[in-house]
Design a protein around this motif. Structure first.
Motif, PDB file in Angstrom:
ATOM      1  N   MET A 179       0.817  -1.191   0.000  1.00 12.02           N
ATOM      2  CA  MET A 179       0.000   0.000   0.000  1.00 12.02           C
ATOM      3  C   MET A 179       0.864   1.260   0.000  1.00 12.02           C
ATOM      4  N   THR A 180       2.154   1.115   0.059  1.00  7.10           N
ATOM      5  CA  THR A 180       2.992   2.307   0.142  1.00  7.10           C
ATOM      6  C   THR A 180       2.919   3.140  -1.137  1.00  7.10           C
ATOM      7  N   LYS A 181       2.877   2.488  -2.309  1.00  3.53           N
ATOM      8  CA  LYS A 181       2.776   3.251  -3.556  1.00  3.53           C
ATOM      9  C   LYS A 181       1.423   3.938  -3.649  1.00  3.53           C
ATOM     10  N   ALA A 182       0.385   3.280  -3.190  1.00  3.14           N
ATOM     11  CA  ALA A 182      -0.950   3.881  -3.215  1.00  3.14           C
ATOM     12  C   ALA A 182      -1.013   5.068  -2.258  1.00  3.14           C
ATOM     13  N   ALA A 183      -0.390   4.956  -1.112  1.00  2.84           N
ATOM     14  CA  ALA A 183      -0.405   6.053  -0.143  1.00  2.84           C
ATOM     15  C   ALA A 183       0.352   7.262  -0.679  1.00  2.84           C
ATOM     16  N   VAL A 184       1.469   7.026  -1.355  1.00  6.50           N
ATOM     17  CA  VAL A 184       2.224   8.124  -1.953  1.00  6.50           C
ATOM     18  C   VAL A 184       1.380   8.787  -3.037  1.00  6.50           C
ATOM     19  N   LEU A 230      -1.529  25.471   1.729  1.00  9.03           N
ATOM     20  CA  LEU A 230      -2.406  24.395   2.196  1.00  9.03           C
ATOM     21  C   LEU A 230      -1.694  23.048   2.199  1.00  9.03           C
ATOM     22  N   ASP A 231      -0.730  22.872   1.285  1.00 12.32           N
ATOM     23  CA  ASP A 231       0.064  21.642   1.278  1.00 12.32           C
ATOM     24  C   ASP A 231       0.915  21.521   2.541  1.00 12.32           C
ATOM     25  N   LEU A 232       1.411  22.645   3.010  1.00 11.49           N
ATOM     26  CA  LEU A 232       2.187  22.653   4.251  1.00 11.49           C
ATOM     27  C   LEU A 232       1.326  22.189   5.429  1.00 11.49           C
ATOM     28  N   LEU A 233       0.092  22.670   5.470  1.00  9.41           N
ATOM     29  CA  LEU A 233      -0.823  22.239   6.530  1.00  9.41           C
ATOM     30  C   LEU A 233      -1.134  20.747   6.416  1.00  9.41           C
ATOM     31  N   ALA A 234      -1.360  20.279   5.192  1.00 10.41           N
ATOM     32  CA  ALA A 234      -1.636  18.852   4.992  1.00 10.41           C
ATOM     33  C   ALA A 234      -0.441  18.000   5.402  1.00 10.41           C
ATOM     34  N   PHE A 235       0.760  18.468   5.088  1.00  9.84           N
ATOM     35  CA  PHE A 235       1.973  17.732   5.464  1.00  9.84           C
ATOM     36  C   PHE A 235       2.072  17.593   6.980  1.00  9.84           C
ATOM     37  N   GLY A 236       1.847  18.692   7.686  1.00 11.28           N
ATOM     38  CA  GLY A 236       1.904  18.640   9.150  1.00 11.28           C
ATOM     39  C   GLY A 236       0.852  17.723   9.749  1.00 11.28           C
ATOM     40  N   ILE A 237      -0.349  17.782   9.219  1.00 10.94           N
ATOM     41  CA  ILE A 237      -1.428  16.926   9.722  1.00 10.94           C
ATOM     42  C   ILE A 237      -1.119  15.456   9.451  1.00 10.94           C
ATOM     43  N   LEU A 238      -0.616  15.153   8.260  1.00 13.30           N
ATOM     44  CA  LEU A 238      -0.275  13.766   7.942  1.00 13.30           C
ATOM     45  C   LEU A 238       0.838  13.232   8.836  1.00 13.30           C
ATOM     46  N   LEU A 239       1.803  14.068   9.165  1.00 15.76           N
ATOM     47  CA  LEU A 239       2.852  13.616  10.086  1.00 15.76           C
ATOM     48  C   LEU A 239       2.301  13.378  11.482  1.00 15.76           C
ATOM     49  N   GLN A 240       1.367  14.219  11.922  1.00  8.50           N
ATOM     50  CA  GLN A 240       0.744  14.016  13.233  1.00  8.50           C
ATOM     51  C   GLN A 240      -0.049  12.709  13.276  1.00  8.50           C
ATOM     52  N   LEU A 241      -0.651  12.351  12.139  1.00  9.28           N
ATOM     53  CA  LEU A 241      -1.448  11.121  12.061  1.00  9.28           C
ATOM     54  C   LEU A 241      -0.600   9.890  11.735  1.00  9.28           C
ATOM     55  N   GLN A 248       1.135   9.217   9.030  1.00  7.64           N
ATOM     56  CA  GLN A 248       0.960   8.791   7.641  1.00  7.64           C
ATOM     57  C   GLN A 248       2.158   9.287   6.828  1.00  7.64           C
ATOM     58  N   GLU A 249       3.312   8.712   7.105  1.00  5.68           N
ATOM     59  CA  GLU A 249       4.542   9.195   6.502  1.00  5.68           C
ATOM     60  C   GLU A 249       4.568   9.019   4.992  1.00  5.68           C
ATOM     61  N   MET A 250       4.002   7.950   4.477  1.00  6.89           N
ATOM     62  CA  MET A 250       4.028   7.727   3.035  1.00  6.89           C
ATOM     63  C   MET A 250       3.149   8.739   2.299  1.00  6.89           C
ATOM     64  N   MET A 251       2.016   9.072   2.855  1.00  2.00           N
ATOM     65  CA  MET A 251       1.182  10.106   2.239  1.00  2.00           C
ATOM     66  C   MET A 251       1.881  11.463   2.311  1.00  2.00           C
ATOM     67  N   ALA A 252       2.602  11.707   3.401  1.00  2.00           N
ATOM     68  CA  ALA A 252       3.362  12.952   3.528  1.00  2.00           C
ATOM     69  C   ALA A 252       4.459  13.009   2.466  1.00  2.00           C
ATOM     70  N   ARG A 253       5.054  11.875   2.128  1.00  2.00           N
ATOM     71  CA  ARG A 253       6.041  11.848   1.043  1.00  2.00           C
ATOM     72  C   ARG A 253       5.391  12.228  -0.287  1.00  2.00           C
ATOM     73  N   GLY A 254       4.157  11.783  -0.495  1.00  2.00           N
ATOM     74  CA  GLY A 254       3.431  12.154  -1.704  1.00  2.00           C
ATOM     75  C   GLY A 254       3.190  13.648  -1.778  1.00  2.00           C
ATOM     76  N   VAL A 255       2.914  14.258  -0.631  1.00  3.22           N
ATOM     77  CA  VAL A 255       2.723  15.709  -0.583  1.00  3.22           C
ATOM     78  C   VAL A 255       4.022  16.420  -0.951  1.00  3.22           C
ATOM     79  N   VAL A 256       5.128  15.959  -0.424  1.00  6.28           N
ATOM     80  CA  VAL A 256       6.425  16.567  -0.743  1.00  6.28           C
ATOM     81  C   VAL A 256       6.738  16.390  -2.224  1.00  6.28           C
ATOM     82  N   LEU A 257       6.465  15.226  -2.775  1.00  9.74           N
ATOM     83  CA  LEU A 257       6.693  14.986  -4.194  1.00  9.74           C
ATOM     84  C   LEU A 257       5.846  15.937  -5.045  1.00  9.74           C
ATOM     85  N   ALA A 258       4.603  16.151  -4.652  1.00 10.06           N
ATOM     86  CA  ALA A 258       3.730  17.063  -5.397  1.00 10.06           C
ATOM     87  C   ALA A 258       4.244  18.496  -5.331  1.00 10.06           C
ATOM     88  N   VAL A 259       4.723  18.918  -4.185  1.00 13.60           N
ATOM     89  CA  VAL A 259       5.260  20.275  -4.059  1.00 13.60           C
ATOM     90  C   VAL A 259       6.495  20.439  -4.942  1.00 13.60           C
TER      91      VAL A 259
END
Length: 90
Positions: free
Chosen positions: A1-6, A56-67, A69-80
């Motif tokens: 699921m790591t690729k899907a989460a990213v 808003l991506d910065l806020l999403a990144f912080g929220i994902l790290l709090q939850l 969800q490191e792989m989804m946070a990597r996807g946010v960084v990749l998108a930025v």
């Protein structure tokens, strides 16, 4: 699921960046979204608007790290990173 989460994080960040640009143009200009983008691009300020939209991506990144969800946070960084490269060439 790591690729899907990213991928989910990437898509979420792209949608949030577009939403951020839309909200900025709605609140701080008198233009509609598409007309505002065209006018701002002709003025050479499109990169600034995209950067403001990416807050808003910065806020999403912080929220994902709090939850934890490191792989989804990597996807946010990749998108930025992709948004930044795209903005350089527009």
């Amino acid at each position: 699921m790591t690729k899907a989460a990213v991928f989910y994080g990437f898509v979420m960040a792209i949608i949030l960046a577009i939403l951020g640009c839309y909200l900025f143009l709605l609140w701080f200009t008198d233009y509609t979204f598409l007309a505002g983008l065209q006018i701002i691009k002709s003025q050479g300020n499109l990169g600034k608007i995209v950067a403001l939209g990416s807050i808003l991506d910065l806020l999403a990144f912080g929220i994902l790290l709090q939850l934890k969800q490191e792989m989804m946070a990597r996807g946010v960084v990749l998108a930025v990173i992709c948004i930044t490269i795209l903005t350089l060439f527009l």
